[in-house]
Design a protein around this motif. Structure first.
Motif, PDB file in Angstrom:
ATOM      1  N   ARG A  66      21.561  34.646 -18.869  1.00 19.65           N
ATOM      2  CA  ARG A  66      20.218  34.236 -19.279  1.00 19.65           C
ATOM      3  C   ARG A  66      19.919  32.812 -18.810  1.00 19.65           C
ATOM      4  O   ARG A  66      18.851  32.540 -18.242  1.00 19.65           O
ATOM      5  CB  ARG A  66      20.085  34.305 -20.810  1.00 19.65           C
ATOM      6  CG  ARG A  66      18.715  33.873 -21.333  1.00 19.65           C
ATOM      7  CD  ARG A  66      18.712  33.791 -22.851  1.00 19.65           C
ATOM      8  NE  ARG A  66      19.717  32.867 -23.351  1.00 19.65           N
ATOM      9  CZ  ARG A  66      19.571  31.533 -23.347  1.00 19.65           C
ATOM     10  NH1 ARG A  66      18.477  30.982 -22.845  1.00 19.65           N
ATOM     11  NH2 ARG A  66      20.530  30.763 -23.807  1.00 19.65           N
ATOM     12  N   ARG A  67      20.852  31.896 -19.036  1.00 18.70           N
ATOM     13  CA  ARG A  67      20.635  30.510 -18.617  1.00 18.70           C
ATOM     14  C   ARG A  67      20.554  30.393 -17.100  1.00 18.70           C
ATOM     15  O   ARG A  67      19.784  29.601 -16.556  1.00 18.70           O
ATOM     16  CB  ARG A  67      21.742  29.611 -19.167  1.00 18.70           C
ATOM     17  CG  ARG A  67      21.649  29.383 -20.676  1.00 18.70           C
ATOM     18  CD  ARG A  67      22.679  28.407 -21.201  1.00 18.70           C
ATOM     19  NE  ARG A  67      24.019  28.996 -21.242  1.00 18.70           N
ATOM     20  CZ  ARG A  67      25.018  28.650 -20.445  1.00 18.70           C
ATOM     21  NH1 ARG A  67      24.832  27.729 -19.503  1.00 18.70           N
ATOM     22  NH2 ARG A  67      26.202  29.222 -20.553  1.00 18.70           N
ATOM     23  N   TRP A  69      23.924  39.410 -11.888  1.00 18.08           N
ATOM     24  CA  TRP A  69      23.253  39.727 -13.154  1.00 18.08           C
ATOM     25  C   TRP A  69      23.492  41.183 -13.546  1.00 18.08           C
ATOM     26  O   TRP A  69      23.787  41.483 -14.710  1.00 18.08           O
ATOM     27  CB  TRP A  69      21.756  39.465 -13.033  1.00 18.08           C
ATOM     28  CG  TRP A  69      21.390  38.065 -12.677  1.00 18.08           C
ATOM     29  CD1 TRP A  69      22.124  36.932 -12.901  1.00 18.08           C
ATOM     30  CD2 TRP A  69      20.197  37.644 -12.003  1.00 18.08           C
ATOM     31  NE1 TRP A  69      21.476  35.827 -12.407  1.00 18.08           N
ATOM     32  CE2 TRP A  69      20.286  36.229 -11.856  1.00 18.08           C
ATOM     33  CE3 TRP A  69      19.081  38.303 -11.510  1.00 18.08           C
ATOM     34  CZ2 TRP A  69      19.276  35.488 -11.247  1.00 18.08           C
ATOM     35  CZ3 TRP A  69      18.077  37.562 -10.891  1.00 18.08           C
ATOM     36  CH2 TRP A  69      18.181  36.170 -10.768  1.00 18.08           C
ATOM     37  N   ASP A 124      24.695  35.148 -22.372  1.00 18.57           N
ATOM     38  CA  ASP A 124      23.995  33.864 -22.432  1.00 18.57           C
ATOM     39  C   ASP A 124      24.098  33.134 -21.094  1.00 18.57           C
ATOM     40  O   ASP A 124      23.137  32.486 -20.664  1.00 18.57           O
ATOM     41  CB  ASP A 124      24.587  33.005 -23.554  1.00 18.57           C
ATOM     42  CG  ASP A 124      23.882  31.659 -23.677  1.00 18.57           C
ATOM     43  OD1 ASP A 124      22.682  31.656 -24.029  1.00 18.57           O
ATOM     44  OD2 ASP A 124      24.524  30.624 -23.408  1.00 18.57           O
ATOM     45  N   GLN A 151      19.442  32.718 -15.047  1.00 22.47           N
ATOM     46  CA  GLN A 151      18.138  33.239 -14.620  1.00 22.47           C
ATOM     47  C   GLN A 151      17.035  32.224 -14.885  1.00 22.47           C
ATOM     48  O   GLN A 151      16.125  32.044 -14.060  1.00 22.47           O
ATOM     49  CB  GLN A 151      17.852  34.555 -15.338  1.00 22.47           C
ATOM     50  CG  GLN A 151      18.716  35.704 -14.871  1.00 22.47           C
ATOM     51  CD  GLN A 151      18.527  36.951 -15.705  1.00 22.47           C
ATOM     52  OE1 GLN A 151      18.155  36.882 -16.876  1.00 22.47           O
ATOM     53  NE2 GLN A 151      18.789  38.110 -15.118  1.00 22.47           N
ATOM     54  N   GLU A 152      17.094  31.557 -16.026  1.00 20.22           N
ATOM     55  CA  GLU A 152      16.085  30.538 -16.336  1.00 20.22           C
ATOM     56  C   GLU A 152      16.084  29.448 -15.282  1.00 20.22           C
ATOM     57  O   GLU A 152      15.016  29.017 -14.804  1.00 20.22           O
ATOM     58  CB  GLU A 152      16.347  29.941 -17.721  1.00 20.22           C
ATOM     59  CG  GLU A 152      16.039  30.877 -18.880  1.00 20.22           C
ATOM     60  CD  GLU A 152      16.379  30.262 -20.222  1.00 20.22           C
ATOM     61  OE1 GLU A 152      16.978  29.154 -20.241  1.00 20.22           O
ATOM     62  OE2 GLU A 152      16.064  30.882 -21.257  1.00 20.22           O
ATOM     63  N   ALA A 153      17.267  28.974 -14.901  1.00 22.89           N
ATOM     64  CA  ALA A 153      17.350  27.922 -13.890  1.00 22.89           C
ATOM     65  C   ALA A 153      16.871  28.438 -12.530  1.00 22.89           C
ATOM     66  O   ALA A 153      16.154  27.738 -11.799  1.00 22.89           O
ATOM     67  CB  ALA A 153      18.792  27.412 -13.783  1.00 22.89           C
ATOM     68  N   TYR A 154      17.241  29.674 -12.206  1.00 21.68           N
ATOM     69  CA  TYR A 154      16.879  30.214 -10.899  1.00 21.68           C
ATOM     70  C   TYR A 154      15.373  30.340 -10.739  1.00 21.68           C
ATOM     71  O   TYR A 154      14.803  29.938  -9.721  1.00 21.68           O
ATOM     72  CB  TYR A 154      17.546  31.568 -10.699  1.00 21.68           C
ATOM     73  CG  TYR A 154      17.390  32.112  -9.297  1.00 21.68           C
ATOM     74  CD1 TYR A 154      17.901  31.420  -8.204  1.00 21.68           C
ATOM     75  CD2 TYR A 154      16.744  33.323  -9.063  1.00 21.68           C
ATOM     76  CE1 TYR A 154      17.772  31.910  -6.917  1.00 21.68           C
ATOM     77  CE2 TYR A 154      16.608  33.824  -7.778  1.00 21.68           C
ATOM     78  CZ  TYR A 154      17.122  33.110  -6.702  1.00 21.68           C
ATOM     79  OH  TYR A 154      16.989  33.595  -5.419  1.00 21.68           O
ATOM     80  N   PHE A 155      14.718  30.888 -11.752  1.00 17.77           N
ATOM     81  CA  PHE A 155      13.285  31.121 -11.625  1.00 17.77           C
ATOM     82  C   PHE A 155      12.447  29.876 -11.923  1.00 17.77           C
ATOM     83  O   PHE A 155      11.289  29.797 -11.505  1.00 17.77           O
ATOM     84  CB  PHE A 155      12.853  32.283 -12.520  1.00 17.77           C
ATOM     85  CG  PHE A 155      13.423  33.593 -12.072  1.00 17.77           C
ATOM     86  CD1 PHE A 155      13.111  34.102 -10.824  1.00 17.77           C
ATOM     87  CD2 PHE A 155      14.305  34.295 -12.875  1.00 17.77           C
ATOM     88  CE1 PHE A 155      13.653  35.303 -10.385  1.00 17.77           C
ATOM     89  CE2 PHE A 155      14.846  35.498 -12.445  1.00 17.77           C
ATOM     90  CZ  PHE A 155      14.524  36.013 -11.198  1.00 17.77           C
ATOM     91  N   SER A 156      13.026  28.894 -12.590  1.00 19.45           N
ATOM     92  CA  SER A 156      12.260  27.672 -12.857  1.00 19.45           C
ATOM     93  C   SER A 156      12.331  26.686 -11.689  1.00 19.45           C
ATOM     94  O   SER A 156      11.359  25.971 -11.425  1.00 19.45           O
ATOM     95  CB  SER A 156      12.749  26.994 -14.145  1.00 19.45           C
ATOM     96  OG  SER A 156      14.090  26.550 -13.999  1.00 19.45           O
ATOM     97  N   TRP A 157      13.477  26.664 -10.939  1.00 21.38           N
ATOM     98  CA  TRP A 157      13.531  25.737  -9.809  1.00 21.38           C
ATOM     99  C   TRP A 157      14.503  26.121  -8.693  1.00 21.38           C
ATOM    100  O   TRP A 157      14.252  25.856  -7.516  1.00 21.38           O
ATOM    101  CB  TRP A 157      13.857  24.317 -10.281  1.00 21.38           C
ATOM    102  CG  TRP A 157      15.250  24.129 -10.844  1.00 21.38           C
ATOM    103  CD1 TRP A 157      15.632  24.244 -12.141  1.00 21.38           C
ATOM    104  CD2 TRP A 157      16.433  23.776 -10.107  1.00 21.38           C
ATOM    105  NE1 TRP A 157      16.979  24.006 -12.273  1.00 21.38           N
ATOM    106  CE2 TRP A 157      17.485  23.712 -11.039  1.00 21.38           C
ATOM    107  CE3 TRP A 157      16.690  23.515  -8.778  1.00 21.38           C
ATOM    108  CZ2 TRP A 157      18.792  23.393 -10.675  1.00 21.38           C
ATOM    109  CZ3 TRP A 157      17.996  23.198  -8.396  1.00 21.38           C
ATOM    110  CH2 TRP A 157      19.023  23.137  -9.352  1.00 21.38           C
TER     111      TRP A 157
END
Length: 250
Positions: free
Chosen positions: A222-223, A198, A219, A225-231
């Motif tokens: 960003r995507r 990152w 982007d 990081q969203e996947a990493y922190f969501s699951w």
């Protein structure tokens, strides 16, 4: 203009010695368990920038042939080999490993693929391909992601078709290789690896706002990081599996 996906990884993994969430001690442990010695030979599929090859050669004195499709990664690998005085033991070959076969009359002691099983169409096919070039009694080692218990449906919808650890080991052994050892990445290993990615990418985007791929790079981070922190941080594992081919002497 080159492939933006390949450009992303050249930027993202800049400065990383090992291009996956694995500590150097695990690479050394792999070499010990595979019994590497100065006269041992290793085939490294998708060797990237040659970090694991350097670790194995410096620790055990072995010889490594690495295959890598990215010219940029091959250049970095060769510079690393030269700086450490290892060009007599390490060789990086620029080749598209998705289609190539290895031209060697002498089998290798260890066939290795550190997290790039997709190159040969998945874990089982990668193990089968590597095993063809390993001597009787030799070893195969492949790094692969797996899903931890309780992984959400989003995890099972990934294009890589990851499965749980038991299923991953089953795929590994499907090509006739018996598991001898496993080394797993910790959550700290994941955090360190992805934080470097990152940071590298976002620093590049800030410094090169006119790059036509800058928006794509940002982007993608960003995507990710969203996947990493969501699951992913809780449910995605990474394991380096080491095995010996079926029917060979222990």
């Amino acid at each position: 203009m080159s492939d933006p996906g390949l450009r992303f990884w050249r930027i993202a993994e800049r400065g990383l010695f090992i291009q996956n969430p694995l500590a150097r001690r695990h690479v050394r442990a792999l070499g010990r368990r595979a019994g590497l010695q100065p006269d041992s030979t290793v085939l490294d599929l998708a060797c990237g920038m040659g970090g694991p090859a350097v670790i194995l050669a410096e620790t055990f004195g072995c010889h490594v042939v690495g295959l890598e499709r990215s010219p940029a990664f091959v250049r970095v690998a060769r510079r690393r080999f030269e700086r450490r005085g290892l060009t007599d033991r390490l060789r990086a070959v620029e080749a598209d490993a998705r289609q190539m076969e290895v031209d060697s009359d002498v089998p290798f002691d260890l066939g290795l693929c550190m997290g790039a099983a997709f190159v040969k169409g998945g874990l089982s096919r990668t193990v089968e391909w590597l095993a063809r070039y390993v001597r009787p009694g030799g070893f195969v080692a492949v790094g692969e992601c797996f899903l931890r218990p309780g992984a959400p449906s989003a995890a099972r919808q990934q294009p890589d078709q990851w499965t749980d650890l038991a299923g991953t080991v089953e795929r590994f052994e499907a090509a006739g290789v018996h598991l001898h050892a496993m080394h797993g990445a910790t959550q700290d290993d994941w955090d360190r690896y992805l934080s470097t990615i990152w940071s590298n990418v976002m620093r590049y985007v800030a410094q090169h706002p006119d790059d036509p791929d800058a928006a794509y790079f940002a982007d993608r981070v960003r995507r990710g990081q969203e996947a990493y922190f969501s699951w992913e941080r809780d449910y995605l594992g990474w394991a380096l599996l080491l095995g010996r081919a079926e029917g060979m002497n222990p």
